[in-house]
Motif scaffolding. Structure first.
Motif, PDB file in Angstrom:
ATOM      1  N   UNK A 207       9.721 -46.954   5.568  1.00 24.12           N
ATOM      2  CA  UNK A 207      10.905 -47.760   5.253  1.00 24.12           C
ATOM      3  C   UNK A 207      10.585 -49.056   4.516  1.00 24.12           C
ATOM      4  N   UNK A 208      11.390 -49.347   3.496  1.00 20.44           N
ATOM      5  CA  UNK A 208      11.158 -50.517   2.644  1.00 20.44           C
ATOM      6  C   UNK A 208      11.088 -51.820   3.432  1.00 20.44           C
ATOM      7  N   UNK A 209      12.069 -52.036   4.291  1.00 17.94           N
ATOM      8  CA  UNK A 209      12.140 -53.324   4.982  1.00 17.94           C
ATOM      9  C   UNK A 209      10.851 -53.581   5.772  1.00 17.94           C
ATOM     10  N   UNK A 243      16.135 -53.621  16.322  1.00 16.57           N
ATOM     11  CA  UNK A 243      17.576 -53.483  16.109  1.00 16.57           C
ATOM     12  C   UNK A 243      17.917 -52.810  14.783  1.00 16.57           C
ATOM     13  N   UNK A 244      16.898 -52.410  14.031  1.00 14.69           N
ATOM     14  CA  UNK A 244      17.135 -51.896  12.685  1.00 14.69           C
ATOM     15  C   UNK A 244      17.483 -50.415  12.683  1.00 14.69           C
ATOM     16  N   UNK A 245      18.193 -49.999  11.643  1.00 14.60           N
ATOM     17  CA  UNK A 245      18.528 -48.585  11.467  1.00 14.60           C
ATOM     18  C   UNK A 245      17.272 -47.759  11.241  1.00 14.60           C
ATOM     19  N   UNK A 247      14.260 -48.169  12.585  1.00 13.56           N
ATOM     20  CA  UNK A 247      13.611 -47.875  13.861  1.00 13.56           C
ATOM     21  C   UNK A 247      14.373 -46.779  14.609  1.00 13.56           C
ATOM     22  N   UNK A 248      15.678 -46.874  14.607  1.00 13.36           N
ATOM     23  CA  UNK A 248      16.491 -45.869  15.301  1.00 13.36           C
ATOM     24  C   UNK A 248      16.316 -44.499  14.662  1.00 13.36           C
ATOM     25  N   UNK A 249      16.241 -44.457  13.335  1.00 14.39           N
ATOM     26  CA  UNK A 249      16.012 -43.196  12.628  1.00 14.39           C
ATOM     27  C   UNK A 249      14.653 -42.616  12.992  1.00 14.39           C
ATOM     28  N   UNK A 250      13.610 -43.447  13.058  1.00  8.25           N
ATOM     29  CA  UNK A 250      12.274 -42.976  13.387  1.00  8.25           C
ATOM     30  C   UNK A 250      12.227 -42.376  14.796  1.00  8.25           C
ATOM     31  N   UNK A 251      12.865 -43.055  15.745  1.00 11.37           N
ATOM     32  CA  UNK A 251      12.874 -42.565  17.127  1.00 11.37           C
ATOM     33  C   UNK A 251      13.636 -41.240  17.219  1.00 11.37           C
ATOM     34  N   UNK A 260      11.583 -38.137   9.407  1.00  8.80           N
ATOM     35  CA  UNK A 260      12.565 -39.219   9.243  1.00  8.80           C
ATOM     36  C   UNK A 260      12.959 -39.379   7.777  1.00  8.80           C
ATOM     37  N   UNK A 261      14.201 -39.798   7.565  1.00 10.03           N
ATOM     38  CA  UNK A 261      14.705 -40.026   6.211  1.00 10.03           C
ATOM     39  C   UNK A 261      14.966 -41.516   6.047  1.00 10.03           C
TER      40      UNK A 261
END
Length: 263
Positions: A207-209, A243-245, A247-251, A260-261
């Motif tokens: 992820x970029x961020x 709290x990031x999207x 991290x939630x996507x990775x989990x 993950x996308x």
């Protein structure tokens, strides 16, 4: 924008920027500088791009500053006051741009001297072909290094070696650059761009961020001595990431056994 001195193309999630003045061994000019800044910012703004590769057209990577268009023009009074303060036209902070950009990979295909060397020191990875050569030629031109290279060179090769490279202005080959860790990888010339693109795609899967946050941590904390301050900043960024999207996507991807996308 249309470019005069560089080429910009995309290869999947990787932007490939090519210094394109082969008849002058891609010698640096103010126009090239402005175009590089624009190309990097274009890639940074493109959500489809995850990493940036910089290479050179022809036999050279970058033979340093164009003596006539850069040094002679300044002597004749056609200089840029902001450039004199930062090393780049328009007052651009090159080191800051490199460290806040998406992952940057230098694919050094030939001579990389003067600004041709200092411009890539803040990059994340330097890959050199077996034909590459490196030189910190500033003292031979009656100058000192720029673009925060007195910081990044020492971090890459160590204090003594940085001094030797700058004070002798010796030209070293790719094998020596690899030995002293100025180049992170040395590969056959025919494999250079493939290796750089492969590494760029590997980084682009993330992820970029978080990639950019990590780059900032490595920039600021390498020379840090206050470990409590280091951990406080890491903790603050971890809280942001939890709290990031991304991290939630990775989990979710891990738990559901899928890729993950992020892009």
């Amino acid at each position: 924008m249309s470019y005069e001195t560089i080429l910009y193309e995309t290869d999947g999630p990787v932007a490939v920027v090519t210094l394109n003045r082969p008849e002058r061994r891609n010698a640096w000019t103010r126009v090239m500088s402005r175009e590089l800044v624009d190309a990097f910012e274009t890639a940074n703004a493109d959500k489809a791009i995850g990493a940036i590769v910089l290479t050179g057209a022809g036999k050279g990577f970058c033979a340093g500053a164009d003596i006539e268009q850069a040094f002679k023009a300044r002597i004749d009074g056609a200089g840029d006051k902001q450039e004199e303060e930062t090393g780049m036209p328009g007052g651009t902070d090159w080191a800051d741009l490199c460290r806040r950009s998406k992952p940057l990979i230098a694919a050094v295909n030939g001579a990389s001297v003067g600004v041709g060397a200092t411009m890539i020191l803040p990059f994340d990875v330097i890959i050199a072909s077996e034909d590459a050569k490196f030189g910190m030629f500033f003292v031979k031109m009656g100058l000192v290094p720029e673009l925060a290279s007195s910081h990044f060179l020492e971090r890459r090769v160590g204090f003594g070696t940085a001094n030797e490279l700058c004070l002798t202005a010796r030209l070293i080959d790719a094998r020596e650059a690899g030995r002293i860790r100025l180049a992170d990888h040395v590969v056959p010339a025919g494999e250079l761009l493939d290796r750089a693109r492969t590494l760029g795609r590997e980084m682009s899967a993330n992820p970029d961020r978080q990639l950019r946050l990590i780059k900032g941590l490595l920039r600021d904390h390498g020379p840090a001595s206050d470990m409590n301050a280091v951990q406080r900043r890491e903790g603050a960024l971890l809280k942001e990431c939890y709290a990031s999207a991304e991290h939630k996507e990775a989990v979710d991807a891990f738990l559901n056994k899928r890729t993950p996308k992020f892009r």
